[in-house]
Design a protein around this motif. Structure first.
Motif: not given
Ligand code: RM4
Ligand code: MN
Ligand code: MN
Length: 430
Positions: A66-77
Motif C-alpha cells: 500500500a501507499r499511505f500518502p502524506g499531507p501536502g505531497e508534491p504534485r509535479h517536478i
C-alpha cells in the motif's frame, strides 16, 4: 532567490542556539587538537560535502502492499524543487537533485533550469525507468527491458535511455544511471548467458549515445522484483558490464542492493582501485532494499564506507570523483525531515572518517596489531562530531537545528493547503 523558509526565522533560531554551539565546538576543537587535528579545517571540508536529492524521495514512497500518502505531497517536478530547496536551505548539504524519467518529464527545459537556479539547485545524474510500463506503451517490460528476449522491447528500452540522456543534456546533467529490473522468477525461465549478452548489446547502444563528457552508471541489485535471477545482480556483473562497455561506464553502489552481511566497504575499495566506482545511492537497510534513512540502522557500516572514500581521497587516486546521491523511500515520516536528517548523517560519517589517524592506522596494520588498528577506527567513529556539522552548516548559511526550524516554519501545513492530495509524485513499490 526563491527559498521558502523565512531567512529571519533561521537567523533568529541560530542566534538562540549559537552560545551553546560555540561552547561545544570549542570543547571538541580542544579534544581534536590533542589528536593533532584542526577542527576549523575539518568543518570546511564538511561544508564542501554535497549529496544529491532524489526527486522521487520527497513524495511518500509506498510498499508492495500500500501507499499511505502524506499531507501536502508534491504534485509535479516544480513542487519537488520547492521541497528540495527547503532541504538545501536548512542543511546546505544537498546542492543538487537527481531526476527520474518519465516521472519528472518536463516540456520547457529553460523554465525548469531557471526554477532550479533560483533555488540554488543543480542537476546530478538522471535516472531511466524501464521497470514499469507507461500508459499506452507499445511493448511491455513484463519480461525484461534491456535484456528482453523480444528485440522490440529492447529497442524501446534503448530509446528510452537515449531520451533520458537528451533530457538530461538540456538541464546540464552529466550522467545517466541505469537500474533494470530484468531477471527471472523460475529456474529455466531465462537463459542466464543470453540475457546478459542481450543486456550488453543494448547497453552498448546506450553507451554509444553518450555525449563526450557524460558517464553511465550501472546500478546492480541482488533481487526484487525478480526473485530467482537478476541480470545485473551484483558488483561482479556490474564490473564486467562496465569494463566491456568502456571507460565512460562505471558501477553505482546502492547500499541496499546486496546480499545480507556483504562487506560493502570492501566492494567500494575494489571499485576505487580499478577506477570503476561511479558513486552511491545512499540509504540504510536491515534486510534488503529497505530504502530506510541513511545512517538509521547501520551507522558503523556507513562510517566504514566513508573511511574507504576518505582514504582514496587522501591517496589522491586518479579520476576519483564519486557521485553522492540519496535513494530512499519514506513511508512513515515527513520526507523533508527524513532527507534533511539523512544528509546530516552522511556528513557525520564523512566527518568521522576525516578523524581517522591514517599514519597510525597504517603502522598498526603493518605491525599486525589487529586491535590497535581497530581502536583507531573506533576512536574516530565514537567522537561526537555534531558541533562540527552544525558549525559548518551555519557558516554556509543553513540552520544549526534544521529539524527544529523546519517544524517551526509551518512549511508542511502551508503546502497541505496549497497542494490538494494528488499522489502522483512517488516511486510506489520500487
Ligand atoms: C530501485 C533502484 C533505483 C531506483 C528505483 C526507484 O530499487 O534503487 O535506483 O531508481 O528503485
Ligand atoms: Mn537505487
Ligand atoms: Mn533500490
Amino acid at each position: 532567490m526563491s527559498f521558502s523558509i523565512d531567512a529571519g526565522l533561521i537567523a533568529e533560531a541560530n542566534e538562540k542556539a549559537a552560545p551553546a554551539l560555540v561552547g561545544d565546538f570549542d570543547h571538541l576543537a580542544r579534544v581534536l587538537a590533542r589528536r593533532n587535528l584542526d577542527a576549523e579545517a575539518i568543518a570546511k571540508k564538511i561544508a564542501a560535502f554535497g549529496v544529491a536529492l532524489p526527486t522521487w524521495g520527497v513524495g511518500t514512497g509506498g510498499t508492495r502492499f500500500a501507499r499511505f500518502p502524506g499531507p501536502g505531497e508534491p504534485r509535479h517536478i516544480f513542487d519537488k524543487l520547492d521541497d528540495c530547496a527547503v532541504i538545501q536551505q536548512l542543511t546546505r548539504a544537498t546542492p543538487t537533485i537527481s531526476l527520474h524519467f518519465p516521472w519528472d518529464k518536463f516540456d520547457d527545459p529553460k523554465e525548469l533550469r531557471e526554477a532550479a537556479a533560483a533555488r540554488r539547485l543543480g542537476f546530478d545524474a538522471v535516472n531511466s525507468n524501464t521497470f514499469q510500463d507507461q500508459p499506452g506503451q507499445e511493448h511491455s517490460y513484463k519480461f525484461g527491458s534491456l535484456s528482453n528476449a523480444d528485440p522490440a522491447a529492447r529497442a524501446l528500452a534503448v530509446a528510452h535511455n537515449l531520451e533520458c540522456i537528451a533530457l538530461g543534456e538540456k538541464l546540464g546533467s552529466k550522467a545517466l544511471t541505469v537500474w533494470i529490473a530484468d531477471g527471472s522468477n523460475f529456474a529455466g525461465q531465462s537463459n542466464l548467458t543470453k540475457a546478459f549478452d542481450r543486456y550488453l548489446d543494448a547497453m552498448g547502444q546506450v553507451y554509444a549515445g553518450l555525449p563526450a563528457d557524460w558517464q553511465v552508471f550501472l546500478e546492480h541489485k541482488l533481487y526484487e522484483p525478480a526473485f530467482y535471477s537478476t541480470v545485473i545482480s551484483d558488483w561482479g556483473s556490474s564490473y564486467i558490464a562496465a569494463t566491456e562497455l568502456g571507460p565512460k561506464a562505471k558501477c553505482l553502489v546502492d547500499l541496499g542492493h546486496h546480499a545480507p552481511g556483504v562487506n560493502i566497504e570492501q566492494i567500494v575499495s575494489r571499485l576505487v582501485r580499478f577506477g570503476k566506482l561511479a558513486g552511491f545511492h545512499f540509504n540504510d537497510s536491515k534486510y534488503g532494499d529497505d530504502d530506510l534513512d541513511a545512517g538509521s540502522i547501520q551507522p558503523f557500516q556507513l562510517f566504514l564506507v566513508f573511511n574507504e572514500l576518505v582514504d582514496a581521497g587522501e591517496r589522491r587516486v586518479e579520476g576519483f570523483a564519486p557521485a553522492y546521491m540519496i535513494d530512499q523511500s519514506h513511508n512513515v515520516s515527513d520526507p523533508i525531515e527524513s532527507l534533511m536528517l539523512s544528509a546530516v548523517e552522511l556528513q557525520r560519517a564523512y566527518a568521522q572518517a576525516l578523524l581517522v589517524d591514517r599514519a597510525a592506522l597504517a603502522a598498526a596494520q603493518d605491525a599486525n596489531d589487529a586491535l590497535g588498528a581497530h581502536i583507531l577506527l573506533k576512536q574516530a567513529f565514537t567522537t561526537d562530531v555534531s558541533p562540527l556539522l552544525a558549525v559548518a552548516r551555519r557558516a554556509a548559511g543553513g540552520a544549526i537545528d534544521p529539524l527544529g526550524v523546519y517544524r517551526a516554519s509551518g512549511y508542511r501545513a502551508a503546502k497541505t493547503r496549497e497542494r490538494p492530495a494528488s499522489g502522483v509524485a512517488s516511486a510506489g513499490i520500487v
